[in-house]
Design a protein around this motif. Structure first.
Motif, mmCIF file in Angstrom:
data_model
loop_
_atom_site.group_PDB
_atom_site.id
_atom_site.type_symbol
_atom_site.label_atom_id
_atom_site.label_comp_id
_atom_site.label_asym_id
_atom_site.label_seq_id
_atom_site.Cartn_x
_atom_site.Cartn_y
_atom_site.Cartn_z
ATOM 1 N N SER A 85 0.818 -1.319 -0.121
ATOM 2 C CA SER A 85 0.161 0.181 -0.060
ATOM 3 C C SER A 85 1.022 1.379 0.092
ATOM 4 O O SER A 85 1.997 1.306 0.401
ATOM 5 C CB SER A 85 -0.814 0.116 1.352
ATOM 6 N N TYR A 86 0.217 2.190 -0.820
ATOM 7 C CA TYR A 86 1.077 3.520 -0.873
ATOM 8 C C TYR A 86 0.104 4.749 -0.676
ATOM 9 O O TYR A 86 -1.041 4.649 -0.976
ATOM 10 C CB TYR A 86 2.097 3.540 -1.934
ATOM 11 N N SER A 87 0.947 5.678 -0.147
ATOM 12 C CA SER A 87 0.082 7.048 -0.233
ATOM 13 C C SER A 87 0.641 8.181 -1.030
ATOM 14 O O SER A 87 1.762 8.210 -1.162
ATOM 15 C CB SER A 87 -0.162 7.578 1.227
ATOM 16 N N VAL A 88 0.002 8.841 -1.697
ATOM 17 C CA VAL A 88 0.380 10.144 -2.353
ATOM 18 C C VAL A 88 0.702 11.182 -1.309
ATOM 19 O O VAL A 88 -0.507 11.590 -0.789
ATOM 20 C CB VAL A 88 -0.283 10.457 -3.678
ATOM 21 N N ILE A 89 1.811 11.555 -1.183
ATOM 22 C CA ILE A 89 2.164 12.921 -0.233
ATOM 23 C C ILE A 89 2.317 14.114 -0.524
ATOM 24 O O ILE A 89 2.441 14.898 -0.113
ATOM 25 C CB ILE A 89 2.965 12.361 0.766
ATOM 26 N N ASP A 90 2.600 14.200 -1.989
ATOM 27 C CA ASP A 90 3.027 15.387 -2.513
ATOM 28 C C ASP A 90 2.869 15.220 -4.401
ATOM 29 O O ASP A 90 2.791 14.163 -4.571
ATOM 30 C CB ASP A 90 4.386 15.843 -2.384
ATOM 31 N N GLY A 91 2.503 16.491 -4.745
ATOM 32 C CA GLY A 91 2.620 16.285 -6.248
ATOM 33 C C GLY A 91 1.074 16.959 -7.076
ATOM 34 O O GLY A 91 0.244 17.348 -6.019
ATOM 35 N N ASP A 92 1.058 16.785 -8.037
ATOM 36 C CA ASP A 92 -0.094 17.376 -8.825
ATOM 37 C C ASP A 92 -1.624 16.779 -8.358
ATOM 38 O O ASP A 92 -2.520 17.271 -8.503
ATOM 39 C CB ASP A 92 -0.089 17.038 -10.563
ATOM 40 N N LEU A 93 -1.535 15.495 -8.032
ATOM 41 C CA LEU A 93 -2.746 14.809 -7.795
ATOM 42 C C LEU A 93 -3.339 15.449 -6.511
ATOM 43 O O LEU A 93 -4.471 15.360 -6.459
ATOM 44 C CB LEU A 93 -2.406 13.245 -7.530
ATOM 45 N N LEU A 94 -2.475 15.849 -5.515
ATOM 46 C CA LEU A 94 -3.022 16.592 -4.296
ATOM 47 C C LEU A 94 -4.020 17.708 -4.586
ATOM 48 O O LEU A 94 -4.549 18.423 -3.607
ATOM 49 C CB LEU A 94 -2.139 16.632 -3.297
ATOM 50 N N PHE A 103 -4.003 0.521 -2.904
ATOM 51 C CA PHE A 103 -3.504 -0.810 -2.333
ATOM 52 C C PHE A 103 -3.248 -1.800 -3.514
ATOM 53 O O PHE A 103 -4.059 -1.818 -4.327
ATOM 54 C CB PHE A 103 -4.723 -1.471 -1.333
ATOM 55 N N ILE A 104 -2.419 -2.492 -3.620
ATOM 56 C CA ILE A 104 -2.197 -3.656 -4.670
ATOM 57 C C ILE A 104 -1.901 -4.819 -3.963
ATOM 58 O O ILE A 104 -1.185 -5.105 -3.049
ATOM 59 C CB ILE A 104 -0.936 -3.147 -5.448
ATOM 60 N N ALA A 105 -2.651 -5.944 -4.735
ATOM 61 C CA ALA A 105 -2.534 -7.323 -4.045
ATOM 62 C C ALA A 105 -2.233 -8.370 -5.412
ATOM 63 O O ALA A 105 -3.041 -8.128 -6.201
ATOM 64 C CB ALA A 105 -3.666 -7.867 -3.367
ATOM 65 N N VAL A 106 -1.463 -9.090 -5.458
ATOM 66 C CA VAL A 106 -1.261 -10.194 -6.133
ATOM 67 C C VAL A 106 -1.527 -11.676 -5.895
ATOM 68 O O VAL A 106 -0.708 -11.916 -4.757
ATOM 69 C CB VAL A 106 0.293 -9.938 -6.749
ATOM 70 N N ILE A 107 -2.462 -12.102 -6.564
ATOM 71 C CA ILE A 107 -3.036 -13.333 -5.972
ATOM 72 C C ILE A 107 -2.977 -14.264 -7.159
ATOM 73 O O ILE A 107 -3.234 -14.100 -8.455
ATOM 74 C CB ILE A 107 -4.386 -13.258 -5.778
ATOM 75 N N PRO A 108 -2.289 -15.644 -6.803
ATOM 76 C CA PRO A 108 -1.842 -16.701 -7.865
ATOM 77 C C PRO A 108 -3.449 -17.037 -8.106
ATOM 78 O O PRO A 108 -4.363 -17.292 -7.570
ATOM 79 C CB PRO A 108 -1.266 -17.730 -6.894
ATOM 80 N N LYS A 109 -3.408 -17.304 -9.486
ATOM 81 C CA LYS A 109 -4.853 -17.627 -10.093
ATOM 82 C C LYS A 109 -4.546 -18.680 -11.348
ATOM 83 O O LYS A 109 -4.071 -18.257 -12.330
ATOM 84 C CB LYS A 109 -5.657 -16.680 -10.372
ATOM 85 N N GLY A 110 -4.475 -20.116 -11.096
ATOM 86 C CA GLY A 110 -3.834 -20.896 -12.001
ATOM 87 C C GLY A 110 -2.707 -20.750 -12.598
ATOM 88 O O GLY A 110 -1.664 -20.564 -11.712
ATOM 89 N N ASP A 111 -2.198 -20.517 -13.889
ATOM 90 C CA ASP A 111 -0.738 -20.399 -14.199
ATOM 91 C C ASP A 111 -0.490 -18.934 -14.332
ATOM 92 O O ASP A 111 0.498 -18.535 -14.384
ATOM 93 C CB ASP A 111 -0.766 -20.671 -15.589
ATOM 94 N N GLY A 112 -1.645 -18.247 -13.916
ATOM 95 C CA GLY A 112 -1.408 -16.560 -13.975
ATOM 96 C C GLY A 112 -1.742 -16.109 -12.599
ATOM 97 O O GLY A 112 -1.441 -16.666 -11.806
ATOM 98 N N SER A 113 -2.365 -14.688 -12.633
ATOM 99 C CA SER A 113 -2.493 -14.030 -11.303
ATOM 100 C C SER A 113 -3.710 -13.107 -11.605
ATOM 101 O O SER A 113 -4.100 -12.850 -12.657
ATOM 102 C CB SER A 113 -1.185 -13.233 -11.221
#
Length: 152
Positions: A85-94, A103-113
């Motif tokens: 997980s990460y937060s934007v703390i500065d920049g144009d988006l703010l 938040f990013i999660a990578v979950i195994p699924k068969g031969d892929g994800s």
């Protein structure tokens, strides 16, 4: 009154989960090299660029419509369960969002994800749209990472 929200997207990829996770974790060096059309540079400002507490400055390529620079802080990393997980703390988006956490999660699924991306945000005003353009960029990015891994 601020407007808070949440966006989620699941992207199925053909790459094995460990390889996809490795590419996400190596994004500081990999993304500008593999995807120069999206990332001009990713510079580590604090930490090692991977661990919790690390801070990175992302400079996007010329085609980025809204965000040119973004400073992100890695909040939490779970190597075993392949989550970050990460937060934007500065920049144009703010200018548009007081709070932007992803938040990013990578979950195994068969031969892929299955790659899950979630963002929580708080708009600076009611007129600001939900960050759908960022969600679309993330989906495109995940598919490009998958193609890159499969061609390597």
């Amino acid at each position: 009154m601020a407007v808070a929200g949440k966006l989620e997207v699941d992207v199925e990829v053909k790459s094995p989960a460990d390889k996809f996770w490795g590419s996400i974790r190596d994004s500081t060096s990999l993304f500008p090299r593999a995807f120069p059309h999206d990332y001009k540079s990713i510079q580590v400002l604090e930490g090692d660029g991977k661990a919790s507490g690390s801070v990175r400055l992302l400079t996007y390529a010329e085609g980025s419509p809204i965000v040119k620079k973004s400073t992100e802080k890695i909040e939490h990393v779970d190597e075993v369960n392949m989550k970050v997980s990460y937060s934007v703390i500065d920049g144009d988006l703010l200018e548009y969002y007081k709070v932007f956490k992803a938040f990013i999660a990578v979950i195994p699924k068969g031969d892929g994800s299955l790659v899950k991306w979630t963002c929580e945000f708080e708009k600076t005003s009611h007129e600001i749209p939900d960050p759908d353009a960022i969600k679309e960029f993330v989906v495109k990015n995940f598919k490009e990472i998958d193609d890159y891994i499969l061609q390597a």
